[in-house]
Design a protein around this motif. Structure first.
Motif, PDB file in Angstrom:
ATOM      1  N   PHE A 135      -1.566  -0.967  -4.067  1.00 11.20           N
ATOM      2  CA  PHE A 135      -1.240  -2.285  -4.632  1.00 11.20           C
ATOM      3  C   PHE A 135      -2.267  -3.331  -4.204  1.00 11.20           C
ATOM      4  O   PHE A 135      -2.716  -4.147  -5.011  1.00 11.20           O
ATOM      5  N   ILE A 136      -2.646  -3.303  -2.931  1.00 11.02           N
ATOM      6  CA  ILE A 136      -3.597  -4.302  -2.427  1.00 11.02           C
ATOM      7  C   ILE A 136      -4.969  -4.110  -3.055  1.00 11.02           C
ATOM      8  O   ILE A 136      -5.670  -5.078  -3.357  1.00 11.02           O
ATOM      9  N   THR A 137      -5.357  -2.854  -3.245  1.00  5.48           N
ATOM     10  CA  THR A 137      -6.697  -2.559  -3.762  1.00  5.48           C
ATOM     11  C   THR A 137      -6.780  -2.663  -5.280  1.00  5.48           C
ATOM     12  O   THR A 137      -7.869  -2.577  -5.838  1.00  5.48           O
ATOM     13  N   GLY A 138      -5.639  -2.843  -5.941  1.00  6.15           N
ATOM     14  CA  GLY A 138      -5.652  -2.984  -7.388  1.00  6.15           C
ATOM     15  C   GLY A 138      -5.569  -1.687  -8.154  1.00  6.15           C
ATOM     16  O   GLY A 138      -5.612  -1.681  -9.394  1.00  6.15           O
ATOM     17  N   ILE A 139      -5.424  -0.574  -7.449  1.00  2.00           N
ATOM     18  CA  ILE A 139      -5.234   0.706  -8.139  1.00  2.00           C
ATOM     19  C   ILE A 139      -3.921   0.697  -8.907  1.00  2.00           C
ATOM     20  O   ILE A 139      -3.814   1.215 -10.022  1.00  2.00           O
ATOM     21  N   ASP A 140      -2.916   0.086  -8.315  1.00  2.00           N
ATOM     22  CA  ASP A 140      -1.608  -0.075  -8.956  1.00  2.00           C
ATOM     23  C   ASP A 140      -1.347  -1.568  -9.106  1.00  2.00           C
ATOM     24  O   ASP A 140      -1.243  -2.289  -8.108  1.00  2.00           O
TER      25      ASP A 140
END
Length: 466
Positions: A361-366
């Motif tokens: 979530f933090i990395t933007g994958i999700d």
């Protein structure tokens, strides 16, 4: 032939060490009863927190980080297990407690059940050395001791509060004494906040030398009462008086201790392979330690945002972008699966946890939210946050409904304008409660009034700004 065997063994050992070093070290810096507003990275001009302010710029600042309870013990129980603590009956009170007298478990028998798997248990399975420093507060009996709950090393105290200075006489309970390992009572030689950092630095140096990945949890009792500070730290705040002056000095010591840990990681050259998280156990109790939670409303022990939303920073070089902000709701219950996944564990194989691995979530994958819905409960009080709407159920007044995205200070109760939403959230909250275990201990009802009175008296935090 012998030369070939020697080379083979050397290569095997080298690969083992390399594998261990590839695993990130993990340091959890955990403060106690700090005010949401009382950090430079949250805009304070009064408090001096240069090390934590630097950490905020080097990592991710979370603007909607929550704990699973607005009091010390239950909050820690949720963090250490990755589960709503109400699922195993740790709902009503800090432990050990001697005020209930109506429960199946009282006094020394109160604690996180031994069948619960802890964060340290999970990381040990991944080959980590584990250590706990400071305030335990998850059970006083020997069976609940940190060294029996997944931690290899312990220097701290089993209870919830104690002096920051060495005891010259025995305190009322051995729960307040500093303990090194199991049963070896050893008072600190200096101010406790500094002593905890010194112990943690020693652990980090030893495990780095042994090339073993480590997890160190520094569970500071700062800035929880009693209000103790050194003369040197107090002198740094000549314009403050009373408890506000003392809490500023205690916060300075907390920041210094965190800085000592961070500096040691850099000195050893392992800063870039270490996850550092700083957060707090619950909102500040303005009446007790002059902490301020503005712009949030309320304090420790109640379910307004000031009781359950906490400062939260995470640094992981190479994984998380520096000087960024994450705005979706998260929970300290998420630390267990996040750390376990970072250590190479398979989070999908863990049963019955409520936290999630935050990294995607933090990395933007999700791009979804880690939690669409969060719950809180203590006795008759209950809370559900679903999306931006938060319903608070009280024992002594009608429920309140807020749009947190538009009303962070919870000053505009919109329950009357949304009767169907109130009904729907009531129902969903009740359905969640049906999945919980009956509390293993309960407080006398008179203590519930204390929490409600504190909420009413300290709801408007703007009055306490410097």
């Amino acid at each position: 032939m012998m030369k070939s065997i020697t080379i083979f063994i050397f290569c095997c050992l080298t690969s083992v060490f390399a594998y261990s070093q590839d695993k990130p070290n993990i340091v959890l810096l955990f403060s106690d009863d700090a005010g949401y507003a009382d950090f430079g990275f949250h805009g304070s001009k009064t408090m001096k927190t240069p090390n934590l302010d630097k950490l905020a710029k080097q990592g991710v600042k979370f603007t909607q980080a929550y704990v699973s309870d607005p009091t010390c013990g239950p909050s820690r129980a949720g963090l250490i297990t990755g589960r709503y603590q109400q699922r195993f009956g740790f709902e009503e009170n800090n432990v050990p407690g001697f005020m209930s007298k109506v429960s199946a478990a009282d006094g020394w028998d109160m604690g996180v059940p031994t069948e619960e798997v802890t964060l340290a248990d999970y990381l040990k399975k991944q080959g980590y050395a584990t250590a706990f420093y400071g305030k335990w507060h998850l059970g006083g009996a020997d069976k609940f001791h940190p060294t029996k709950r997944g931690f290899d090393e312990f220097y701290g105290f089993r209870g919830g509060a104690r002096s920051y200075f060495p005891y010259s006489d025995l305190p009322p309970s051995k729960m307040d004494l500093m303990e090194k390992g199991f049963g070896n009572y050893q008072e600190p030689a200096k101010y406790l906040t500094d002593a905890l950092a010194t112990e943690a630095v020693d652990f980090i140096k030893r495990k780095h030398k042994e090339k073993q990945p480590f997890f160190a949890m520094l569970s500071f009792n700062a800035v929880h009462t009693p209000m103790d500070a050194t003369p040197e730290d107090l002198a740094k705040f000549p314009n403050l008086t009373g408890k506000r002056k003392i809490v500023a000095a205690m916060t300075l010591a907390l920041d210094r201790a965190c800085g000592k840990i961070i500096d040691q990681l850099k000195k050893l050259g392992i800063e870039d392979n270490t996850i550092i998280v700083f957060t707090n156990d619950n909102g500040g109790p303005t009446d007790k330690n002059a902490s301020v939670n503005y712009p949030l409303s309320g304090t420790k022990s109640n379910h307004l945002e000031g009781g359950i939303r906490v400062p939260f920073l995470m640094k992981w070089p190479g994984k998380l972008k520096a000087n960024t902000t994450y705005t979706n709701p998260i929970s300290t219950m998420d630390l267990l699966p996040t750390f376990y996944a970072a250590a190479g564990g398979d989070v999908s194989a863990i049963q019955n946890i409520d936290g999630v691995n935050l990294t995607p979530f933090i990395t933007g994958i999700d791009n979804a939210k880690p939690h669409e819905t969060l719950f809180w409960k203590k006795d008759a009080r209950g809370v559900i946050r679903k999306g931006d709407f938060k319903l608070i159920r009280f024992p002594d007044r009608p429920a309140e409904l807020y749009n947190i995205a538009e009303d962070i200070s919870e000053s505009n109760n919109i329950a009357d304008a949304h009767p169907e939403l109130v009904k729907s959230l009531f129902k969903e909250l009740f359905e969640w409660e049906l999945t919980l275990e009956r509390p293993r201990w309960m407080l006398k009802k008179e203590f519930e009034k204390v929490d409600i009175d504190r909420m009413d008296a300290y709801r408007d935090q703007s009055k306490f700004l410097d």
